[in-house]
Design a protein around this motif. Structure first.
Motif, PDB file in Angstrom:
ATOM      1  N   LYS A   1       0.831  -1.213   0.000  1.00 30.92           N
ATOM      2  CA  LYS A   1       0.000   0.000   0.000  1.00 30.92           C
ATOM      3  C   LYS A   1       0.856   1.249   0.000  1.00 30.92           C
ATOM      4  CE  LYS A   1      -4.392  -1.412   0.349  1.00 30.92           C
ATOM      5  NZ  LYS A   1      -4.976  -2.388   1.292  1.00 30.92           N
ATOM      6  N   LEU A   2       2.037   1.164   0.638  1.00 27.80           N
ATOM      7  CA  LEU A   2       2.880   2.351   0.693  1.00 27.80           C
ATOM      8  C   LEU A   2       3.902   2.371  -0.443  1.00 27.80           C
ATOM      9  CD1 LEU A   2       3.084   2.575   4.536  1.00 27.80           C
ATOM     10  CD2 LEU A   2       1.823   4.054   2.986  1.00 27.80           C
ATOM     11  N   GLY A   3       3.745   1.481  -1.391  1.00 28.90           N
ATOM     12  CA  GLY A   3       4.521   1.581  -2.625  1.00 28.90           C
ATOM     13  C   GLY A   3       5.843   0.836  -2.628  1.00 28.90           C
ATOM     14  N   ASP A   4       6.220   0.165  -1.532  1.00 31.34           N
ATOM     15  CA  ASP A   4       7.480  -0.574  -1.551  1.00 31.34           C
ATOM     16  C   ASP A   4       7.201  -2.052  -1.837  1.00 31.34           C
ATOM     17  OD1 ASP A   4      10.039  -1.497  -1.305  1.00 31.34           O
ATOM     18  OD2 ASP A   4      10.448  -0.478   0.599  1.00 31.34           O
ATOM     19  N   VAL A   5       6.935  -2.329  -3.117  1.00 32.12           N
ATOM     20  CA  VAL A   5       6.528  -3.678  -3.505  1.00 32.12           C
ATOM     21  C   VAL A   5       7.700  -4.663  -3.372  1.00 32.12           C
ATOM     22  CG1 VAL A   5       5.323  -5.006  -5.277  1.00 32.12           C
ATOM     23  CG2 VAL A   5       4.975  -2.565  -5.127  1.00 32.12           C
TER      24      VAL A   5
ATOM     25  N   ILE B   1      -0.036 -10.461  -5.260  1.00 31.36           N
ATOM     26  CA  ILE B   1      -0.510 -10.281  -6.644  1.00 31.36           C
ATOM     27  C   ILE B   1      -1.172  -8.911  -6.778  1.00 31.36           C
ATOM     28  CG2 ILE B   1      -2.161 -11.111  -8.372  1.00 31.36           C
ATOM     29  CD1 ILE B   1      -1.647 -13.961  -7.215  1.00 31.36           C
ATOM     30  N   ASP B   2      -1.985  -8.553  -5.776  1.00 29.40           N
ATOM     31  CA  ASP B   2      -2.649  -7.253  -5.809  1.00 29.40           C
ATOM     32  C   ASP B   2      -1.624  -6.123  -5.760  1.00 29.40           C
ATOM     33  OD1 ASP B   2      -5.064  -5.685  -5.833  1.00 29.40           O
ATOM     34  OD2 ASP B   2      -4.560  -5.116  -3.786  1.00 29.40           O
ATOM     35  N   GLY B   3      -0.574  -6.308  -4.951  1.00 30.78           N
ATOM     36  CA  GLY B   3       0.490  -5.305  -4.864  1.00 30.78           C
ATOM     37  C   GLY B   3       1.109  -5.055  -6.225  1.00 30.78           C
ATOM     38  N   TYR B   4       1.378  -6.118  -6.965  1.00 31.26           N
ATOM     39  CA  TYR B   4       1.931  -5.967  -8.325  1.00 31.26           C
ATOM     40  C   TYR B   4       0.929  -5.286  -9.251  1.00 31.26           C
ATOM     41  CZ  TYR B   4       6.093  -8.768  -7.375  1.00 31.26           C
ATOM     42  OH  TYR B   4       7.291  -9.225  -6.894  1.00 31.26           O
ATOM     43  N   CYS B   5      -0.337  -5.677  -9.153  1.00 33.97           N
ATOM     44  CA  CYS B   5      -1.359  -5.040 -10.008  1.00 33.97           C
ATOM     45  C   CYS B   5      -1.414  -3.547  -9.740  1.00 33.97           C
ATOM     46  CB  CYS B   5      -2.734  -5.646  -9.751  1.00 33.97           C
ATOM     47  SG  CYS B   5      -2.956  -7.278 -10.459  1.00 33.97           S
ATOM     48  N   LYS B   6      -1.442  -3.183  -8.468  1.00 42.46           N
ATOM     49  CA  LYS B   6      -1.623  -1.777  -8.115  1.00 42.46           C
ATOM     50  C   LYS B   6      -0.386  -0.941  -8.432  1.00 42.46           C
ATOM     51  CE  LYS B   6      -5.763  -2.053  -6.364  1.00 42.46           C
ATOM     52  NZ  LYS B   6      -6.156  -2.920  -5.243  1.00 42.46           N
ATOM     53  N   SER B   7       0.769  -1.615  -8.648  1.00 46.17           N
ATOM     54  CA  SER B   7       1.965  -0.830  -8.976  1.00 46.17           C
ATOM     55  C   SER B   7       2.308  -0.998 -10.451  1.00 46.17           C
ATOM     56  CB  SER B   7       3.135  -1.248  -8.094  1.00 46.17           C
ATOM     57  OG  SER B   7       3.472  -2.596  -8.362  1.00 46.17           O
ATOM     58  N   ASN B   8       1.291  -1.320 -11.236  1.00 43.71           N
ATOM     59  CA  ASN B   8       1.455  -1.387 -12.688  1.00 43.71           C
ATOM     60  C   ASN B   8       2.490  -2.421 -13.127  1.00 43.71           C
ATOM     61  OD1 ASN B   8       1.036  -0.804 -15.340  1.00 43.71           O
ATOM     62  ND2 ASN B   8       2.175   1.122 -15.343  1.00 43.71           N
ATOM     63  N   GLN B   9       2.568  -3.532 -12.409  1.00 45.73           N
ATOM     64  CA  GLN B   9       3.488  -4.595 -12.840  1.00 45.73           C
ATOM     65  C   GLN B   9       2.668  -5.857 -13.114  1.00 45.73           C
ATOM     66  OE1 GLN B   9       7.512  -4.382 -10.848  1.00 45.73           O
ATOM     67  NE2 GLN B   9       6.255  -3.499  -9.235  1.00 45.73           N
ATOM     68  N   LEU B  10       1.819  -5.734 -14.149  1.00 42.74           N
ATOM     69  CA  LEU B  10       0.869  -6.803 -14.448  1.00 42.74           C
ATOM     70  C   LEU B  10       1.556  -8.114 -14.818  1.00 42.74           C
ATOM     71  CD1 LEU B  10      -2.114  -5.206 -16.372  1.00 42.74           C
ATOM     72  CD2 LEU B  10      -1.997  -6.032 -14.040  1.00 42.74           C
ATOM     73  N   MET B  11       2.742  -7.997 -15.461  1.00 41.52           N
ATOM     74  CA  MET B  11       3.462  -9.212 -15.856  1.00 41.52           C
ATOM     75  C   MET B  11       3.873 -10.015 -14.626  1.00 41.52           C
ATOM     76  SD  MET B  11       3.980  -9.244 -19.259  1.00 41.52           S
ATOM     77  CE  MET B  11       5.616  -9.803 -19.747  1.00 41.52           C
ATOM     78  N   LEU B  12       4.427  -9.283 -13.631  1.00 37.99           N
ATOM     79  CA  LEU B  12       4.835  -9.958 -12.396  1.00 37.99           C
ATOM     80  C   LEU B  12       3.626 -10.523 -11.669  1.00 37.99           C
ATOM     81  CD1 LEU B  12       7.595  -7.525 -11.076  1.00 37.99           C
ATOM     82  CD2 LEU B  12       7.891  -9.887 -11.865  1.00 37.99           C
ATOM     83  N   ALA B  13       2.504  -9.763 -11.700  1.00 41.56           N
ATOM     84  CA  ALA B  13       1.285 -10.242 -11.063  1.00 41.56           C
ATOM     85  C   ALA B  13       0.844 -11.551 -11.718  1.00 41.56           C
ATOM     86  CB  ALA B  13       0.181  -9.190 -11.195  1.00 41.56           C
ATOM     87  N   ARG B  14       0.846 -11.559 -13.043  1.00 41.87           N
ATOM     88  CA  ARG B  14       0.378 -12.747 -13.768  1.00 41.87           C
ATOM     89  C   ARG B  14       1.293 -13.947 -13.514  1.00 41.87           C
ATOM     90  NH1 ARG B  14      -4.354 -14.364 -16.645  1.00 41.87           N
ATOM     91  NH2 ARG B  14      -3.810 -16.561 -16.846  1.00 41.87           N
ATOM     92  N   GLU B  15       2.612 -13.624 -13.408  1.00 40.87           N
ATOM     93  CA  GLU B  15       3.579 -14.690 -13.162  1.00 40.87           C
ATOM     94  C   GLU B  15       3.287 -15.385 -11.828  1.00 40.87           C
ATOM     95  OE1 GLU B  15       7.598 -13.191 -13.901  1.00 40.87           O
ATOM     96  OE2 GLU B  15       8.238 -14.650 -12.375  1.00 40.87           O
TER      97      GLU B  15
ATOM     98  N   SER C   1      -9.518  -7.751 -11.804  1.00 38.89           N
ATOM     99  CA  SER C   1      -9.631  -6.308 -11.568  1.00 38.89           C
ATOM    100  C   SER C   1      -8.339  -5.596 -11.955  1.00 38.89           C
ATOM    101  CB  SER C   1     -10.010  -6.008 -10.121  1.00 38.89           C
ATOM    102  OG  SER C   1      -8.881  -6.032  -9.299  1.00 38.89           O
ATOM    103  N   GLY C   2      -7.205  -6.272 -11.807  1.00 33.53           N
ATOM    104  CA  GLY C   2      -5.931  -5.703 -12.257  1.00 33.53           C
ATOM    105  C   GLY C   2      -5.980  -5.402 -13.749  1.00 33.53           C
ATOM    106  N   TYR C   3      -6.473  -6.360 -14.513  1.00 37.85           N
ATOM    107  CA  TYR C   3      -6.577  -6.153 -15.963  1.00 37.85           C
ATOM    108  C   TYR C   3      -7.528  -5.004 -16.290  1.00 37.85           C
ATOM    109  CZ  TYR C   3      -3.987 -10.396 -17.145  1.00 37.85           C
ATOM    110  OH  TYR C   3      -3.015 -11.332 -17.311  1.00 37.85           O
TER     111      TYR C   3
END
Length: 539
Positions: free
Chosen positions: A81-85, A107-121, A140-142
DNA sequence: TTAGGGTTAG
């Protein structure tokens, strides 16, 4: 028993204070607790972390002699939430009590920080551990990153794996439908919601209302809206924005008044809807009134979007000087969108002198500012200053900014087809092209002369004509007429504003083929029927 | 009682 019950209550209170941002009160409850078990400590870690005191949260976490999986997951969530993914990921990897919540939080942390590839991985690596929340997080990330097709295909995958969707799944999917203008799919989801007896709360209710508005079925939107037992500012705003987009100015105002009567506080989005409703319907007096009331009565600070609506409203109504004065009085400096509204108004009211002045202002905008390139390049092009157009384009290329290509969507047989301007990629392009040639001939017989004003390329007349003909909305509408049964309304969503020539052609096509054609452009809906448009050529 | 997913505009 009494002692334990106190701890139970105090922990609940501590958690509540943490969640509403009353960290001081949370600390006090914690400090005064006679006994602090691991649950109370977890709640305090969350309260500290969520309110920005990460190092205090970390210290308390490190000092804990006993930890539960919640302790670890709280830390993952706080770091995300504070941006240190990255820090969250280190905890995730080290976490000896990893469970599905840890995966979901990461996974949500990656989605919210625009790292969809890492989230999907991670999502794929989670394997059978995945539950409905894991799927909802990914979907919801997508949607958040406008990957609507991927959101839908992920949902299909979820169904194939027999994971039961929840209300949150439906909310994300409806949002995707709203963006895509996919009414058939939206209808299907609504039916599914009823069959599953999902509870229609403010989230789901709003998602349904918004979907129906954006897909052009205002009656269905109002039916759902009226059936809701609880409505928050989002629900009201969705209806007001929807009415505005459809050109129902009076109804939008009545809805706003009703919202006020029911004691729901409007937010900045509500006013964007209300002011644009006034603008689309030429309600100048009402627009002025609500603009001045928005801060004085409702304490909503006007932002640049609200000024933009007002400039649009005044400009269309021919009050060009008043619009100019308003721009000069703005607390923030005007951007290309605001000046652009005034320039459009100058064109409508044929004020060449002010047009020149506004153009000068536009040219003074920073060409290095990404948002200005496209607008500036168009202004230069309209003045036939091709050297400057070239400079803008080179700057864009240099900075990696690309002009948003015109793109239109149409849903046919549950498939959303996408067409780009001048796009020949669709498998049926040859037929579409032949069809459009034929339409052109028929329109020429009807006396239609193509209007080239919005095709600002340094090309000869014939090329310009074909560039107009292949604007994405025209390809999409042609495809719709060709592939759907006679009489079925055509619904197209376009990402940019409709150009004036396409607008004229749509009117003629609605008459020629006896079809209702709905085009949602960036600004509003156009309902073409029997040769005229619901916007009354005022857009 | 503590941990994870959802909405309007841009």
């Amino acid at each position: 028993m009494g002692f334990g019950f106190d701890v139970f209550l105090q922990t609940g209170l501590l958690d509540f204070y943490g969640k509403v941002g009353e960290l001081g009160l949370a600390r006090r409850v914690f400090d005064e607790m006679p006994e602090r078990d691991v649950v109370a400590r977890n709640a305090m870690v969350a309260a500290l972390g969520m309110n920005g005191f990460l190092s205090d949260a970390r210290k308390l976490f490190d000092e804990m002699s006993e930890r539960t999986s919640s302790s670890w997951n709280t830390m993952i969530t706080c770091y995300c939430k504070l941006g240190d993914v990255e820090a969250a990921r280190r905890i995730f990897d080290y976490n000896p009590m990893k469970n599905v919540v840890s995966w979901n939080a990461m996974i949500d942390g990656y989605c919210k920080s625009n790292q969809l590839m890492l989230a999907r991985e991670l999502f794929d690596r989670a394997g059978d551990l995945k539950n409905a929340v894991t799927w909802n997080t990914m979907i919801s990330g997508y949607v958040q990153y406008r990957e609507f097709g991927k959101a839908i295909s992920t949902f299909q995958q979820m169904q194939a794996e027999n994971v039961k969707p929840t209300e949150a799944t439906m909310v994300s999917l409806l949002s995707a439908c709203a963006h895509l203008g996919a009414l058939d799919m939206g209808n299907w989801i609504h039916t599914y919601i009823r069959r599953q007896n999902f509870k229609i709360d403010v989230f789901l209710g709003n998602a349904l209302v918004d979907m129906y508005c954006k897909c052009g079925n205002m009656d269905a939107a109002l039916d759902v809206f009226r059936s809701l037992t609880k409505r928050n500012a989002y629900c009201w705003s969705s209806v007001i924005v929807g009415l505005a987009m459809h050109g129902y100015g009076e109804e939008a105002i009545a809805t706003f008044d009703q919202m006020h009567k029911e004691g729901v506080k409007p937010d900045h989005v509500t006013f964007i809807g209300l002011l644009s409703a006034c603008s689309h319907s030429g309600l100048v007096i009402e627009g002025r009134k609500y603009f001045s009331e928005m801060f004085e009565v409702y304490r909503v600070e006007p932002g640049i979007e609200h000024y933009s609506c007002m400039v649009d409203l005044l400009g269309r109504a021919g009050l060009l000087q008043e619009a100019l004065e308003l721009i000069k009085s703005m607390p923030v400096s005007a951007n290309a969108a605001v000046w652009g509204s005034l320039l459009r108004a100058c064109r409508i009211h044929k004020d060449a002198k002010l047009s020149e002045q506004v153009t000068d202002q536009l040219l003074k905008l920073d060409p290095y500012d990404g948002g200005n390139y496209v607008f500036l390049s168009n202004v230069y092009a309209s003045l036939n200053r091709w050297d400057e157009v070239e400079i803008c384009r080179n700057l864009m290329a240099e900075k990696g900014v690309h002009k948003t290509p015109g793109c239109s969507l149409i849903e046919v047989d549950n498939v959303v087809h996408e067409f780009m301007a001048g796009d020949a990629a669709h498998p049926q392009f040859a037929q579409i092209s032949a069809f459009l040639d034929d339409v052109d001939k028929k329109l020429k017989v009807l006396g239609h002369v193509p209007d080239m004003e919005s095709v600002l390329h340094d090309i000869d007349k014939e090329e310009k004509e074909s560039a107009v003909r292949y604007h994405s909305e025209r390809i999409a509408v042609a495809f719709g007429i060709m592939s759907t049964p006679r009489g079925k309304p055509i619904r197209v969503v376009k990402n940019l504003r409709a150009c004036s020539d396409c607008h004229t052609v749509m009117k003629l096509m609605s008459k020629l083929f006896t079809r209702d054609i709905f085009v949602r452009d960036r600004n509003r809906f156009h309902h073409f029927r029997d040769g005229s448009c619901s916007c009354k050529d005022y857009w």
